[in-house]
Design an enzyme around this catalytic site. Structure first.
Site, PDB file in Angstrom:
ATOM      1  N   ARG A  17       0.798  -1.226   0.000  1.00  0.00           N
ATOM      2  CA  ARG A  17       0.000   0.000   0.000  1.00  0.00           C
ATOM      3  C   ARG A  17       0.835   1.282   0.000  1.00  0.00           C
ATOM      4  NH1 ARG A  17      -3.959  -0.214   4.732  1.00  0.00           N
ATOM      5  NH2 ARG A  17      -2.873  -2.074   5.434  1.00  0.00           N
ATOM      6  N   GLN A  82      13.859 -14.272   4.919  1.00  0.00           N
ATOM      7  CA  GLN A  82      12.634 -15.066   4.922  1.00  0.00           C
ATOM      8  C   GLN A  82      12.059 -15.028   3.513  1.00  0.00           C
ATOM      9  OE1 GLN A  82       9.153 -13.349   6.571  1.00  0.00           O
ATOM     10  NE2 GLN A  82       8.155 -15.303   6.999  1.00  0.00           N
ATOM     11  N   GLY A 110       9.422  -3.901  12.022  1.00  0.00           N
ATOM     12  CA  GLY A 110      10.195  -2.817  11.418  1.00  0.00           C
ATOM     13  C   GLY A 110       9.355  -1.641  10.978  1.00  0.00           C
ATOM     14  N   GLY A 146      -5.139  -8.770  16.188  1.00  0.00           N
ATOM     15  CA  GLY A 146      -5.319  -9.975  16.992  1.00  0.00           C
ATOM     16  C   GLY A 146      -5.898  -9.582  18.341  1.00  0.00           C
ATOM     17  N   ASN A 395      32.492  46.548   5.614  1.00  0.00           N
ATOM     18  CA  ASN A 395      31.187  46.710   4.975  1.00  0.00           C
ATOM     19  C   ASN A 395      31.319  46.243   3.528  1.00  0.00           C
ATOM     20  OD1 ASN A 395      28.801  47.734   3.712  1.00  0.00           O
ATOM     21  ND2 ASN A 395      28.524  48.951   5.576  1.00  0.00           N
ATOM     22  N   ASN A 404      35.981  33.156  -6.559  1.00  0.00           N
ATOM     23  CA  ASN A 404      36.876  32.258  -5.824  1.00  0.00           C
ATOM     24  C   ASN A 404      37.319  31.065  -6.641  1.00  0.00           C
ATOM     25  OD1 ASN A 404      34.129  31.485  -5.705  1.00  0.00           O
ATOM     26  ND2 ASN A 404      34.549  30.104  -3.994  1.00  0.00           N
ATOM     27  N   TYR A 405      36.735  30.902  -7.815  1.00  0.00           N
ATOM     28  CA  TYR A 405      36.940  29.659  -8.566  1.00  0.00           C
ATOM     29  C   TYR A 405      37.447  30.001  -9.952  1.00  0.00           C
ATOM     30  CZ  TYR A 405      35.614  25.025 -10.418  1.00  0.00           C
ATOM     31  OH  TYR A 405      35.613  23.774 -10.988  1.00  0.00           O
TER      32      TYR A 405
HETATM   33  C1  UD1 Z   1       0.045  -9.112  13.469  1.00  0.00           C
HETATM   34  C2  UD1 Z   1      -0.443 -10.029  14.576  1.00  0.00           C
HETATM   35  C3  UD1 Z   1      -1.699  -9.436  15.202  1.00  0.00           C
HETATM   36  C4  UD1 Z   1      -1.409  -8.048  15.727  1.00  0.00           C
HETATM   37  C5  UD1 Z   1      -0.833  -7.182  14.624  1.00  0.00           C
HETATM   38  C6  UD1 Z   1      -0.370  -5.880  15.193  1.00  0.00           C
HETATM   39  C7  UD1 Z   1       0.188 -12.240  13.806  1.00  0.00           C
HETATM   40  C8  UD1 Z   1      -0.290 -13.506  13.218  1.00  0.00           C
HETATM   41  N1  UD1 Z   1      -0.732 -11.305  13.996  1.00  0.00           N
HETATM   42  O1  UD1 Z   1      -0.958  -9.113  12.487  1.00  0.00           O
HETATM   43  O2  UD1 Z   1      -2.147 -10.270  16.257  1.00  0.00           O
HETATM   44  O3  UD1 Z   1      -2.581  -7.481  16.255  1.00  0.00           O
HETATM   45  O4  UD1 Z   1       0.288  -7.815  14.007  1.00  0.00           O
HETATM   46  O5  UD1 Z   1       0.019  -5.012  14.177  1.00  0.00           O
HETATM   47  O6  UD1 Z   1       1.341 -12.109  14.129  1.00  0.00           O
HETATM   48  N2  UD1 Z   1       6.107 -10.061   8.436  1.00  0.00           N
HETATM   49  C9  UD1 Z   1       7.197 -10.742   8.000  1.00  0.00           C
HETATM   50  N3  UD1 Z   1       7.037 -11.942   7.385  1.00  0.00           N
HETATM   51  C10 UD1 Z   1       5.823 -12.507   7.205  1.00  0.00           C
HETATM   52  C11 UD1 Z   1       4.695 -11.810   7.663  1.00  0.00           C
HETATM   53  C12 UD1 Z   1       4.857 -10.589   8.280  1.00  0.00           C
HETATM   54  O7  UD1 Z   1       8.323 -10.262   8.146  1.00  0.00           O
HETATM   55  O8  UD1 Z   1       5.772 -13.611   6.644  1.00  0.00           O
HETATM   56  C13 UD1 Z   1       6.284  -8.777   9.097  1.00  0.00           C
HETATM   57  C14 UD1 Z   1       5.570  -7.655   8.378  1.00  0.00           C
HETATM   58  O9  UD1 Z   1       6.434  -7.066   7.422  1.00  0.00           O
HETATM   59  C15 UD1 Z   1       5.237  -6.723   9.515  1.00  0.00           C
HETATM   60  C16 UD1 Z   1       5.041  -7.649  10.705  1.00  0.00           C
HETATM   61  O10 UD1 Z   1       5.682  -8.858  10.353  1.00  0.00           O
HETATM   62  O11 UD1 Z   1       6.316  -5.865   9.805  1.00  0.00           O
HETATM   63  C17 UD1 Z   1       3.576  -7.899  11.028  1.00  0.00           C
HETATM   64  O12 UD1 Z   1       2.976  -8.528   9.913  1.00  0.00           O
HETATM   65  P1  UD1 Z   1       1.519  -8.185   9.446  1.00  0.00           P
HETATM   66  O13 UD1 Z   1       1.206  -8.958   8.242  1.00  0.00           O
HETATM   67  O14 UD1 Z   1       1.304  -6.729   9.395  1.00  0.00           O
HETATM   68  O15 UD1 Z   1       0.680  -8.813  10.670  1.00  0.00           O
HETATM   69  P2  UD1 Z   1      -0.810  -8.549  10.978  1.00  0.00           P
HETATM   70  O16 UD1 Z   1      -1.640  -9.407  10.108  1.00  0.00           O
HETATM   71  O17 UD1 Z   1      -1.087  -7.119  10.989  1.00  0.00           O
END
Ligand code: UD1
Ligand code: CA
Length: 474
Positions: A17, A82, A110, A146, A395, A404-405
């Site tokens: 997004r 990952q 992050g 969550g 002044n 200068n250049y």
């Molecule tokens: C997650 C939590 C949710 C919580 C919310 C808070 C889980 C299953 N759910 O949901 O309970 O309320 O965060 O914001 O953890 N990321 C990875 N690799 C992946 C998936 C995600 O690095 O495979 C990173 C994303 O880049 C992000 C963070 O993990 O920085 C959270 O992932 P996101 O998909 O936003 O989790 P939510 O579904 O929002």
């Protein structure tokens, strides 16, 4: 009892997004990458190590962060990739080989930049040596998050994701922030047992909560009330909202120290474009008008005033100086110094190495670079001073410049004390205008002058009487 802290930062997501060519975690808030904010907060916790999970744009993220981080963080920074991204549980699994069993692992995202170190410390303290601590917050509209499921006695039972939640569970307003602290040895065992039998077909990190309950490991919900600290960035709008919130916090903290901001909503303090950290220190009774942007390292002395719409970077401004509106100051690495009681602008430009003494006046459309100006020197209109040493009380006339250049090298111009440079002069460096001298308007000075002398170096004025202008032929 305190275990060594190891941080895991999930940063593999794409951030669709944001609609950017760059990974989301490198988008900037106050001039600093989102991920860098998270690392900086982690550094305040005195962590032993940090593992950043990368995926989308991994090489770009690793290069940006490894470079910026250098030795300053005080912890061992590692990366784990990952690919593909199969969920938050899968993300943390990638870090497991790099985690020691004796540590307490703090899981961060992050893209959540405004968590405060005190909050994380509270979470770490809540986890202690052997508990699972979840950072939670209550939201009027918890949609998408969550939910924290507690039993009748208030003990946390599990986290249920929005898409897996029943109607009843969706009514719960206490949500999981995405931040937890968990003993490494438990984490390792629980992650190994995760499955993806859920609405999203993902490996949920949040499923470890129910595993902890089943294993009799205490789960603590550490609740905070400031939702900003757990707010994530998913879109340009959210990024801008967090930027404003962060700026307002900085503005408030300056105002608490006594700084007079005309409008805390119209104040910005950022890292500079070269990565120098935002750092503004003000003396007593400093006044800052609206729409000023400060970047990098700036100090402002007591009683100094900054007019509206100034961009001010890497400079030390002494007491009682006045920076008039629309002035641009950037000392970059060399810095700029503005002396006590100096008057700068409006529409002035001070560049790296400008060192101005007390009561120096720099007026509109005057540029000063790599030049010293001693106490009381003035350049009030439309001028350039580059690679110059300007003595006391000089002044420097309107429209005058130092050449200068020579196309290859830069040379210095020396203007000794009490010199008067007329308007529209060109001082061709290297050249010295000796003390007390006067240079007539319109002169191009190529040779050094004698102290106390008048130098005029321009075509002599010629007058032809009764001059008939050419006439148009009929
Ligand atoms: C997650 C939590 C949710 C919580 C919310 C808070 C889980 C299953 N759910 O949901 O309970 O309320 O965060 O914001 O953890 N990321 C990875 N690799 C992946 C998936 C995600 O690095 O495979 C990173 C994303 O880049 C992000 C963070 O993990 O920085 C959270 O992932 P996101 O998909 O936003 O989790 P939510 O579904 O929002
Ligand atoms: Ca999210």
């Amino acid at each position: 009892m305190t275990a060594p802290l190891d941080i895991v930062i999930m940063a593999a997501g794409k951030g669709t997004r944001m609609k950017s060519r760059h990974p989301k975690v490198l988008q900037k808030l106050a001039g600093r990458a989102l991920l860098q904010h998270v690392l900086d907060t982690a550094a305040q916790l005195k962590a032993r190590s940090a593992v950043v999970i990368t995926g989308h744009g991994a090489a770009e993220v690793e290069a940006a962060i490894a470079g910026a981080q250098s030795a300053e963080a005080g912890f061992d920074l590692k990366f784990a990739r990952q690919e593909p991204q199969l969920g938050t549980g899968h993300a943390v699994q990638q870090a497991v080989p790099q985690l020691k069993d004796d540590g307490l692992v703090v899981v961060l995202s992050g893209d959540v930049p405004l968590t405060e170190a005190d909050t994380l410390q509270g979470l770490v303290d809540a986890a202690g040596a052997d508990k699972l601590a979840l950072l939670t917050v209550t939201m009027a509209d918890p949609t998408g998050y969550g939910r924290i499921v507690r039993n009748d006695t208030g003990t946390v039972q599990r986290i249920v994701e929005q898409k897996d939640a029943s109607e009843e569970q969706r009514a719960i307003t206490e949500i999981y922030s995405g931040i937890m602290a968990v003993p490494a040895k438990h984490l390792r065992a629980w992650l190994a047992k995760l499955d993806n039998n859920n609405a999203q077909g993902e490996y949920y990190l949040t499923d470890i909560v129910a595993m902890a309950v089943a294993d009799g490991v205490p789960v603590v919900g550490h609740r905070i009330f400031d939702a900003l600290q757990v707010a994530g960035v998913n879109s340009p709008l959210q990024l801008a909202e967090l930027e404003r919130a962060h700026q307002l916090r900085q503005a408030r903290s300056l105002m608490e120290q006594g700084v007079r901001l005309a409008d805390p909503q119209r104040f910005d303090l950022r890292d500079d474009v070269r990565g120098a950290k935002a750092d503004l220190t003000c003396g007593q009774d400093v006044e800052i008008d609206v729409n000023c942007i400060f970047t990098g390292h700036v100090t402002i002395g007591a009683g100094a005033k900054i007019g509206a719409n100034c961009h001010i970077s890497n400079v030390s401004i002494a007491d009682d100086a006045v920076i008039h509106p629309f002035t641009h100051i950037d000392g970059e690495k060399a810095g700029v110094e503005v002396g006590q009681g100096a008057l700068i602008g409006p529409f002035a430009r001070l560049r790296p190495g400008a060192r101005l003494g007390r009561e120096v006046h720099i007026g509109n459309f005057v540029e000063v670079k790599n030049s010293t100006m001693a106490d009381g020197a003035k350049a009030n209109h439309l001028a350039y001073l580059g690679d110059a040493s300007v003595g006391e009380r000089v002044n420097y006339g309107a429209g005058s410049i130092t050449a200068n250049y020579d196309g290859v090298n830069k040379h210095r111009t020396v203007i000794e004390a009490d010199v008067h440079i007329g308007s529209n002069c060109v001082l061709v460096a290297p050249v010295t205008v000796a003390a007390g001298g006067t240079v007539g308007a319109g002169s191009t000075v190529t040779k050094s002058t004698e102290a106390g002398s008048l130098t005029v170096a321009r075509g002599k004025q010629v007058g032809i009487s009764n001059w008939k202008r050419p006439q148009k032929q009929p």
